[in-house]
Design an enzyme around this catalytic site. Sequence first.
Site, PDB file in Angstrom:
ATOM      1  CE  LYS A 129     -10.486  -0.559   9.332  1.00 55.82           C
ATOM      2  NZ  LYS A 129      -9.708   0.605   9.787  1.00 55.82           N
TER       3      LYS A 129
HETATM    4  N1  GLU Z   1      -7.135   0.511  12.486  1.00 57.83           N
HETATM    5  C1  GLU Z   1      -6.493   1.789  12.571  1.00 57.83           C
HETATM    6  C2  GLU Z   1      -7.192   2.804  11.694  1.00 57.83           C
HETATM    7  O1  GLU Z   1      -8.338   2.657  11.360  1.00 57.83           O
HETATM    8  C3  GLU Z   1      -4.989   1.697  12.352  1.00 57.83           C
HETATM    9  C4  GLU Z   1      -4.576   1.139  11.027  1.00 57.83           C
HETATM   10  C5  GLU Z   1      -3.076   0.860  10.925  1.00 57.83           C
HETATM   11  O2  GLU Z   1      -2.350   1.148  11.851  1.00 57.83           O
HETATM   12  O3  GLU Z   1      -2.682   0.373   9.872  1.00 57.83           O
HETATM   13  O4  GLU Z   1      -6.647   3.823  11.356  1.00 57.83           O
END
Ligand code: GLU
Length: 463
Positions: free
Chosen positions: A135
Amino acid sequence: MSTTATNASTDANQASTAAWDPIFDELNFPKDPDNMYAQTVATMLHGAEVVGLRHRVKIILAQPKNELMVHFPVKMNDGHHHLFKGYRVQHNNALGPFKGGLRFHPDVHLDDVKSLALMMTLKCALVRIPLGGAKGGVKCNPREMSVDELERVARRFTSAIQHVIGPDYDIPAPDVGTNAQVMAWIADTYQMSTNDRTSTDGMRVVTGKPVEIGGSLGRNKATGQGVVDVLVEMLPAFGIPIEDMRVSVQGWGNVGSWAGRILQKLGAKIVAVMDHSGCLLNEDGFDTEALTAYCQEHGSIAGFEKAHKTTGSGKDTSKGAQPISLEDFYKTRVDVFIPAALEQMIKAEEASYINCRVIAEGANGPVTPEGDEVLEKRGIHCIPDILANAGGVTVSYFEWVQNKTYHMWDEERVDAELNRIMVMAARRTLVAKQKYDVPMRQAAYCSALEHLGAVYRVRGIFP
Ligand code: GLU
């Protein structure tokens, strides 16, 4: 049941909590019960204890593999330079490349990003896609920035982290405050900065791109669609028919508005919505398409009740809508409540008066451990984030596969494959719930951890 690092010993299951404290001490965790990272690790370690993970896997998963913090200057429209702070936390890549969103928000902090990165590892493991967890984000307020400023922040941040991301190493995606356009700027910046300029392979470095540059059909709605797929699979067991069920949605952004629109098409009534500007009630059910169009034009739901637009069939799209207080929003009687805004919004107090039968977590970490305990006591079923909102990363995985194979799937295929994965993950969670006799959040963690444990068993730990 989830507990925090400091109140672990008060947990009902003494046998499993006994093993927690040494790991927190061993890894020198701060003793702050409100720290979101400590909370997520506590829940993870509880699950690890339940499934019998080995100590070495527990300590690996209790800390991210890499944490990068960057500071970078960006020229703002008034001519001054602002120094931004950004992060990329790579939690784990035992299952595949690091994967997870980039968030642009004023409340981005290292511990929250670490917590969200750990959740990504567990999410990918639960839905059994070959990706790890990461993240990142930039502490900024996109609502107060012009499009040009946003582009400069996105590009300069990309250049600050480009040495740690890559199309087969770490693949960012949209999250709170970012979207397909931001991904396009990131992909373009990354590709222009890589050594091999004769190839467009670098564009694979992010998912959630616009379709024109390799994004997947169905990615934009994927998280909301996944929430609905899981609800359709699980609601019959709770005796709730989708037809005419009452729903409230917290956050009318990408996830909330898609979940709301898809549910309305299936016959549900969206009766209460909330966003950063306030809350609205409509006992007859909102026209969710009109609400979404209004929100896209005005930046929030504020004033929708006074918009009074007329549809082709002569209906007033604001009819029945009225502002309500935050407390009344939570107290509105619904069958399903979908928190799709930010983390830690449902604490013990909110959990004590939420008036619903099922919660489907569209957001990551919207319920605190104390909130969880109250919901559990009140018999409210909570479909946890790593299951309910896994549709986004699942279609990100499809996008990555399509890019790698130079194929483009049609939307029917994307939707069908997504549904298959979400249904399997929901069933896997219910099996773990029965097997270990734990609440649903713990069951989802247990199933994810069983998979991670199996992977570590066969891979071993280098050297
Ligand atoms: N931000 C989204 C999540 O928290 C998608 C992450 C992604 O597609 O890599 O799952």
